[in-house]
Scaffold this motif. Sequence first.
Motif, PDB file in Angstrom:
ATOM      1  N   GLY A  44       3.833   3.398   3.520  1.00 25.92           N
ATOM      2  CA  GLY A  44       4.135   4.799   3.257  1.00 25.92           C
ATOM      3  C   GLY A  44       3.181   5.385   2.238  1.00 25.92           C
ATOM      4  N   ALA A  45       2.843   4.594   1.207  1.00 26.41           N
ATOM      5  CA  ALA A  45       1.853   5.034   0.219  1.00 26.41           C
ATOM      6  C   ALA A  45       0.505   5.236   0.881  1.00 26.41           C
ATOM      7  N   LEU A  46       0.162   4.363   1.813  1.00 26.11           N
ATOM      8  CA  LEU A  46      -1.095   4.524   2.553  1.00 26.11           C
ATOM      9  C   LEU A  46      -1.099   5.837   3.320  1.00 26.11           C
ATOM     10  N   ALA A  47      -0.002   6.133   4.017  1.00 26.17           N
ATOM     11  CA  ALA A  47       0.073   7.381   4.788  1.00 26.17           C
ATOM     12  C   ALA A  47      -0.050   8.595   3.873  1.00 26.17           C
ATOM     13  N   MET A  48       0.617   8.565   2.718  1.00 24.93           N
ATOM     14  CA  MET A  48       0.550   9.684   1.801  1.00 24.93           C
ATOM     15  C   MET A  48      -0.847   9.852   1.204  1.00 24.93           C
TER      16      MET A  48
END
Length: 457
Positions: A348-352
């Motif tokens: 999720g951090a990667l996507a953000m």
Amino acid sequence: MGPTTAMRFAVCALGLASLAPPAAAHVPEGLVPVYETVTIEPAGGALEYRGRAYDGTLVVRAHDDGLAVVERTDLDGYLAGIREVPFSWPDDALAAQVVAARSYLASDLARGRSDSGRKYGYDICATTACQVYAGAGLETEEGGDRWAAAIAATAGEILVHGGGPARTFYHSTSGGRTEPVQDVWAGSTPVPYLVGAESPGEPSPFADWRVTLPARAFTRILTAAGMEVAGELEAVETLPAPPGSGVWRVRLVAGGEANVVDIAEIRAALNRHGGDLYPELLPARRSNGRPYPQAILSYRFDLALERPRARLSPSIRRLVPDDDLPPDTSVVISGRGWGHHVGMSQYGALAMARAGASYADILAHYYGGLRPEADGGILPDEIAVGLAWEQGEVVVGGQARLAGDGEPLLGDGRPWRLLYDGEGRVAVVPPLARLRDLLGPRPVGIPALGAALTGRI
């Protein structure tokens, strides 16, 4: 790194058998020096242990159940060895991971050592039970300089709540949403910053997954874990709880009896016993042919029975009674995410980050609005990292300086072998080359060999 052929020969010459931890070695009296604690410091380059490099000091101490290996290293050295996400990820995803890891360490230190940490002398372990720590040298890998830059750019930053470090749990993939802590671990008290958050667009291969097991294999695994499953499995279903109200549960019906257990018990049973009992089935294989990293990846899954009748055509199903169907009913487990779903989703951090979010925004999203701030000097300069315990044998290579209970021992760059003697002591076997250097051309008799091993020639 295992013992060389020459090293094995030297040990056999002493009558010391290879060990299956934590078995004790037979240590002939007077031939091999023994100590309660042996320290091993780098003396030019990193030390080598279990195929990994370490820049800090290794402390090997004997306990009643074998040897424990702890590395003493500085704070940035510890953070530099964290291997939790690929170093190719965007800078802000790496920075978010650094701050989460530093905060988790600070929280661990503030809470005090675990029972295991107190026994074996470490602050934090090196596995997924704490944080994955891979030792020294990661900065030389591809992208490792970017990880080092993220550590430097966030120096001293942690998340704080209530005047102390936040407990920054994190995991690989949520599959769309993280969860409140009390919904994952039974008995947990709600935490204001571990409340769950939407996590869309995770580019993870583990966002959704599916495992199918024969029903009889499923019940056999549960039985191996100590659950009572009387007779053939008749029904199974997941019982989700409303958000914030507690853990999910599973209802099992077998032999006419219904039981309800926490979903964590089902996951633990399948992960602990599934691969041993059915290695051809668990972990299951993904569509690309690779196995999943675990049998059951998370606590968020639905269970259903798939009966042979359901696979027949409608016209045939009407003609075949259930009782006459072959006994190959399956349990279908459909899940999402990998990990415990509490705190930050790494994917999720990667996507953000890919969408342009800063590391501070990423952390605030997953931790209830908390943003990085200075640690106020609460983190120590040195960290004790638990690498292994309950070991019968420890082999360390690299240029080294050794000391046994504070007494300097002569060392060189070849592997040293440390053995558990079964009486709370560490037996130190020098490299074969060291014996040759010490003994010279003289005949090797038992008295000379004993003197060489104790460093008295």
